[in-house]
Design a protein around this motif. Structure first.
Motif, PDB file in Angstrom:
ATOM      1  N   ASP A 254      50.871  37.327  44.247  1.00  0.00           N
ATOM      2  CA  ASP A 254      49.990  38.430  43.895  1.00  0.00           C
ATOM      3  C   ASP A 254      50.459  39.723  44.564  1.00  0.00           C
ATOM      4  O   ASP A 254      51.154  39.714  45.590  1.00  0.00           O
ATOM      5  CB  ASP A 254      48.554  38.141  44.349  1.00  0.00           C
ATOM      6  CG  ASP A 254      47.897  37.038  43.544  1.00  0.00           C
ATOM      7  OD1 ASP A 254      48.357  36.780  42.412  1.00  0.00           O
ATOM      8  OD2 ASP A 254      46.934  36.430  44.049  1.00  0.00           O
TER       9      ASP A 254
ATOM     10  N   TYR B 121      45.064  41.120  43.503  1.00  0.00           N
ATOM     11  CA  TYR B 121      43.821  40.347  43.468  1.00  0.00           C
ATOM     12  C   TYR B 121      42.992  40.722  44.682  1.00  0.00           C
ATOM     13  O   TYR B 121      43.493  40.713  45.818  1.00  0.00           O
ATOM     14  CB  TYR B 121      44.139  38.852  43.471  1.00  0.00           C
ATOM     15  CG  TYR B 121      42.953  37.955  43.180  1.00  0.00           C
ATOM     16  CD1 TYR B 121      42.557  37.709  41.872  1.00  0.00           C
ATOM     17  CD2 TYR B 121      42.244  37.350  44.221  1.00  0.00           C
ATOM     18  CE1 TYR B 121      41.484  36.879  41.602  1.00  0.00           C
ATOM     19  CE2 TYR B 121      41.161  36.526  43.954  1.00  0.00           C
ATOM     20  CZ  TYR B 121      40.789  36.290  42.648  1.00  0.00           C
ATOM     21  OH  TYR B 121      39.731  35.472  42.366  1.00  0.00           O
ATOM     22  N   SER B 122      41.740  41.044  44.478  1.00  0.00           N
ATOM     23  CA  SER B 122      40.886  41.479  45.582  1.00  0.00           C
ATOM     24  C   SER B 122      40.688  40.333  46.580  1.00  0.00           C
ATOM     25  O   SER B 122      40.750  39.163  46.230  1.00  0.00           O
ATOM     26  CB  SER B 122      39.529  41.934  45.050  1.00  0.00           C
ATOM     27  OG  SER B 122      38.899  40.892  44.326  1.00  0.00           O
TER      28      SER B 122
ATOM     29  N   SER C 154      39.573  44.011  42.126  1.00  0.00           N
ATOM     30  CA  SER C 154      40.517  45.127  42.060  1.00  0.00           C
ATOM     31  C   SER C 154      40.520  45.787  40.685  1.00  0.00           C
ATOM     32  O   SER C 154      41.089  46.857  40.503  1.00  0.00           O
ATOM     33  CB  SER C 154      41.934  44.641  42.383  1.00  0.00           C
ATOM     34  OG  SER C 154      42.493  43.918  41.303  1.00  0.00           O
TER      35      SER C 154
ATOM     36  N   GLN D 275      42.567  32.026  49.046  1.00  0.00           N
ATOM     37  CA  GLN D 275      42.618  33.212  48.198  1.00  0.00           C
ATOM     38  C   GLN D 275      42.710  34.490  49.024  1.00  0.00           C
ATOM     39  O   GLN D 275      42.349  35.564  48.559  1.00  0.00           O
ATOM     40  CB  GLN D 275      41.379  33.245  47.295  1.00  0.00           C
ATOM     41  CG  GLN D 275      41.312  32.111  46.293  1.00  0.00           C
ATOM     42  CD  GLN D 275      42.440  32.154  45.283  1.00  0.00           C
ATOM     43  OE1 GLN D 275      42.878  33.231  44.877  1.00  0.00           O
ATOM     44  NE2 GLN D 275      42.935  30.996  44.873  1.00  0.00           N
TER      45      GLN D 275
ATOM     46  N   ASP E 180      37.909  39.181  40.074  1.00  0.00           N
ATOM     47  CA  ASP E 180      38.873  40.095  40.683  1.00  0.00           C
ATOM     48  C   ASP E 180      38.243  41.470  40.854  1.00  0.00           C
ATOM     49  O   ASP E 180      38.062  42.207  39.887  1.00  0.00           O
ATOM     50  CB  ASP E 180      40.134  40.169  39.820  1.00  0.00           C
ATOM     51  CG  ASP E 180      41.166  41.131  40.387  1.00  0.00           C
ATOM     52  OD1 ASP E 180      41.025  41.511  41.569  1.00  0.00           O
ATOM     53  OD2 ASP E 180      42.104  41.494  39.659  1.00  0.00           O
TER      54      ASP E 180
ATOM     55  N   SER F 158      46.387  44.806  37.960  1.00  0.00           N
ATOM     56  CA  SER F 158      45.486  43.873  38.621  1.00  0.00           C
ATOM     57  C   SER F 158      45.718  42.463  38.083  1.00  0.00           C
ATOM     58  O   SER F 158      46.341  42.278  37.040  1.00  0.00           O
ATOM     59  CB  SER F 158      44.025  44.268  38.381  1.00  0.00           C
ATOM     60  OG  SER F 158      43.684  45.436  39.080  1.00  0.00           O
ATOM     61  N   HIS F 159      45.204  41.518  38.822  1.00  0.00           N
ATOM     62  CA  HIS F 159      45.209  40.132  38.344  1.00  0.00           C
ATOM     63  C   HIS F 159      44.305  40.018  37.122  1.00  0.00           C
ATOM     64  O   HIS F 159      44.693  39.492  36.090  1.00  0.00           O
ATOM     65  CB  HIS F 159      44.736  39.199  39.465  1.00  0.00           C
ATOM     66  CG  HIS F 159      44.628  37.763  39.073  1.00  0.00           C
ATOM     67  ND1 HIS F 159      45.693  36.896  39.137  1.00  0.00           N
ATOM     68  CD2 HIS F 159      43.579  37.029  38.605  1.00  0.00           C
ATOM     69  CE1 HIS F 159      45.312  35.697  38.737  1.00  0.00           C
ATOM     70  NE2 HIS F 159      44.029  35.753  38.406  1.00  0.00           N
TER      71      HIS F 159
END
Length: 735
Positions: free
Chosen positions: A54, A167-168, A190, A46, A188, A182-183
């Protein structure tokens, strides 16, 4: 994983549906499982946004798809079908995430266009360019209205211009503007969030993912199924065009499981393999075998026995995998009178490895070299299921060992082989000796060195029933009974939960199951049977326990395979075998064995399930270990890998009190001439007092980043021209 299975099943019908009597085989189920599991494995990473499309990572993600398709074709042409399937699965995860994480589906709806796959996605003649860093793509919305209901985020997109959610935790693709999409979802970072008057987190922000049908994880949940259907269509298109049609018919059918791998070391079409084998076992060329030289023989692995380091043997065993027996070959010298003077010489631990994988240690004299390939052809036939796999030690006082085994009505061939026994006899269900010599249709019995093999053709297979075999041995022996049958164990593994919310899956555990615990079992059984259950037995055939808690799920792939899942009984301490027994659809008893020996351990290793490495760049992997024994111990630790990029470990040993944990670092430096793709790393820790443990990890070796050549790109598609692209699609002009 389900999208992948559905796409391949529909492709099977396209490719093979017009063949009279065609039905999916268990090798096809095995192939699709390997692809689907490699797909799911990508979610363990991830940190790299291009794996998931992403953060508007369109260029890198597109290059990844092209690279993996080229890699899959290259590996398949080289005969590495397992590696090719893993490359396909990894690419499909990225491809499918495009439809779940971008706004392509929303843009089609906004323009009133029918469902369409994005043109050129995953093709080398197309490059997709993202919007500018400051382009505003989303507005705030509330994914949840309160703890009892969903909010409204289906209209948070500002335009049809192509974008994807950030996505963070993906450092290369971080939000450059608060107005970027953002996702979304609770994991997430973000997205922004707020609290209601109950102090309950209410997620707000710019989420657009369609990963699931629940608003907790997917702000655009209403489009989940539509995105999945378009994704399946894109999956079919990419597999068919970028892999299947680029391969010769033989390679494509082997890759996707329609055809069996066949062949022989004596086959004139493969002289290099046979010549190398002959050369490697000659005394004056033993220096060729530096590590654990492995040669594929049909679907199994041949190892030329030599005094290799212990870690090399560990890697050879790991490379054999869960479906491949290991057949170590040891040259036995004779004196001038023809008497063996090193018959029981040092085998460097290969005997134990053969036993662990279900194979035989084949010891033979130099003048029997030409016979070795012939007996290998008999004992390692492709697509044979294991009926019985046992081992033991005879003595002068007790040279006879006996075992019972059932033969069922589905068997189409039968092979009985033993290493270390001087002779054996087979007895019919009524107790009378089975007259092997009178069976005219038996291919033949062959003896080479310490190994005997008996091959029955389909017309000569004994009738169904319980049989007895009696071995005569005064030394270590192994016995294998196998045959070709549509009733088989396609996959069996102890599993652990992995992935992330709405992307969950059960992955094979990378190390040994923990002795005394109840591990998750997952298995696919191919073929028809009335009932069945799993059992644990010792390698000597002694019953340990039945797996009554494992449940049967609905048939998979139109009744061609059945999945079993559930918690096992307590895992035994030490080595054990797994059997599946029951009644076939004709009412006869059957038995199937999982070839490799399982090992329950009191030492737990933990390492990243997937690790991406770049050629020429050093990498550190941290491995944790926990002593679950009741006594303290010092563990010798090591690492070894198949691409020879391992450099060193941070320490040679770790002392651990009972219940305590520690860790060590393994350092790797992938060499500039390394090939990209999935490889194996074995992390090991061996207790000086207690039994050790091994952990097989897979890592992705990435080639140095080289942007696609401008001359190779014919279609340059810009995100801010998405509206015009859709208009051309509506008019039937994709570009």
């Amino acid at each position: 994983m389900e999208q992948t299975r559905r796409a391949l099943q529909e492709l099977w019908e396209t490719w093979y549906g017009d063949i009279p009597g065609w039905v999916p085989s268990y090798t096809m189920i095995l192939a699709v499982n390997e692809i689907a599991e490699a797909n799911a494995l990508v979610d363990e990473d991830q940190e790299n946004g291009e794996l998931h499309f992403d953060g508007e990572s369109f260029m890198l993600a597109q290059e990844r798809l092209v690279k993996l398709s080229d890699q899959a074709v290259s590996l398949a042409n080289a005969g590495d079908y397992i590696g090719a399937r893993k490359s396909i699965g990894m690419a499909l995860h990225t491809l499918q995430d495009f439809y779940a994480h971008s706004n392509w589906v929303e843009s089609l709806i906004k323009k009133g266009a029918p469902d369409q796959i994005y043109p050129g996605l995953g093709y080398p003649n197309t490059m997709i360019y993202p919007l500018g860093k400051n382009a505003k793509t989303c507005t705030d919305c509330r994914a949840l209205s309160d703890v009892f209901g969903c909010g409204k985020c289906d209209d948070n997109l500002r335009s049809v211009d192509l974008t994807s959610g950030y996505y963070s935790g993906e450092p290369a693709f971080q939000k450059t503007s608060s107005a970027k999409c953002s996702h979304g979802g609770p994991l997430d970072g973000s997205t922004t969030y707020d609290l209601d008057w109950w102090d309950t987190i209410i997620y707000v922000g710019q989420g657009i993912n369609k990963d699931s049908s629940t608003c907790l994880f997917s702000p655009h949940r209403d489009l989940h199924y539509q995105a999945a259907m378009i994704s399946i269509a894109a999956t079919k298109d990419w597999i068919d065009s970028r892999v299947y049609k680029r391969l010769p018919t033989r390679q494509s059918e082997l890759l996707f499981g329609k055809e069996k791998e066949t062949g022989s070391l004596l086959d004139p079409s493969a002289p290099t393999v046979w010549d190398f084998l002959k050369g490697a076992i000659q005394p004056h060329k033993r220096g060729m075998v530096v590590r654990a030289t492995t040669l594929d023989h049909i679907s199994h692995t041949v190892v030329v026995v030599d005094n290799v380091h212990e870690h090399g043997k560990v890697l050879a065993r790991a490379a054999a995998g869960c479906r491949r027996r290991l057949y170590p070959l040891k040259l036995v010298q004779r004196d001038k009178q023809g008497v063996n003077f090193s018959n029981n010489g040092d085998t460097y631990g290969w005997e134990e490895i053969a036993l662990a994988t279900g194979g035989h240690l084949i010891q033979f004299a130099e003048d029997e070299t030409a016979e070795v390939a012939a007996i290998l052809d008999m004992v390692s036939q492709q697509n044979h299921v294991d009926i019985l796999s046992v081992a033991g030690t005879g003595s002068d006082e007790n040279p006879i060992s006996e075992f019972f085994f059932p033969l069922d009505s589905s068997l189409e061939s039968l092979v009985i082989s033993t290493s270390g026994a001087t002779s054996f006899k087979v007895f019919s269900p009524n107790g009378s000796p089975y007259d092997i010599s009178s069976q005219k249709n038996i291919t033949h019995m062959k003896r080479v060195g310490n190994t005997i093999a008996l091959n029955f053709t389909s017309a000569a297979i004994p009738p169904p029933g319980f049989y007895r075999i009696s071995l005569n041995s005064t030394a270590n022996y192994t016995l294998s009974i196998s045959g070709e049958s549509p009733l088989s164990i396609v996959t069996f593994y102890f599993a652990q939960a992995g992935g992330r919310p709405q992307h969950e899956a059960f992955f094979p555990i990378p190390s040994f199951p923990i002795a005394g615990e109840r591990a998750m079992i997952k298995s696919h059984i191919h073929g028809n049977f009335a009932d069945g259950k799993f059992e644990f037995r010792t390698k000597g055939g002694v019953f340990i326990a039945s797996q009554d808690t494992v449940e049967r799920e609905g048939d998979f792939a139109e009744s061609s395979a059945t999945m079993f899942y559930g918690n096992s009984t307590a895992i035994p301490d030490g080595n054990f075998m797994v059997y599946f027994t029951g009644t076939d659809h004709t009412g006869h008893k059957f038995q199937r064995a999982v070839s490799p020996t399982m090992t329950g351990s009191k030492l737990q290793l933990k390492a990243p399930i997937i690790q991406r490495m770049t050629v020429g760049q050093p990498q550190k992997v941290t491995v944790g270990l926990t002593n679950l024994n009741s006594i303290p111990d010092t563990y010798d630790v090591f690492a070894v890998d198949s691409k020879d990029s391992f450099v060193k470990v941070s320490q040679q040993s770790i002392y651990l009190e009972p219940g305590k944990s520690g860790s060590f670092d393994a350092y790797f430096l992938p060499k500039p001439n390394s090939t990209i793709g999935i490889s194996e790393i074995v992390f090991g820790a061996k207790g000086r007092v207690t039994k050790g443990n091994l952990s097989l990890q897979r890592y992705v070796l990435e080639a140095e980043h080289k942007p696609m050549s401008y001359s190779r790109v014919k279609y340059h598609q810009y995100a801010n021209e998405t509206s015009q692209l859709i208009d051309r699609l509506i008019m039937g002009k994709p570009r």
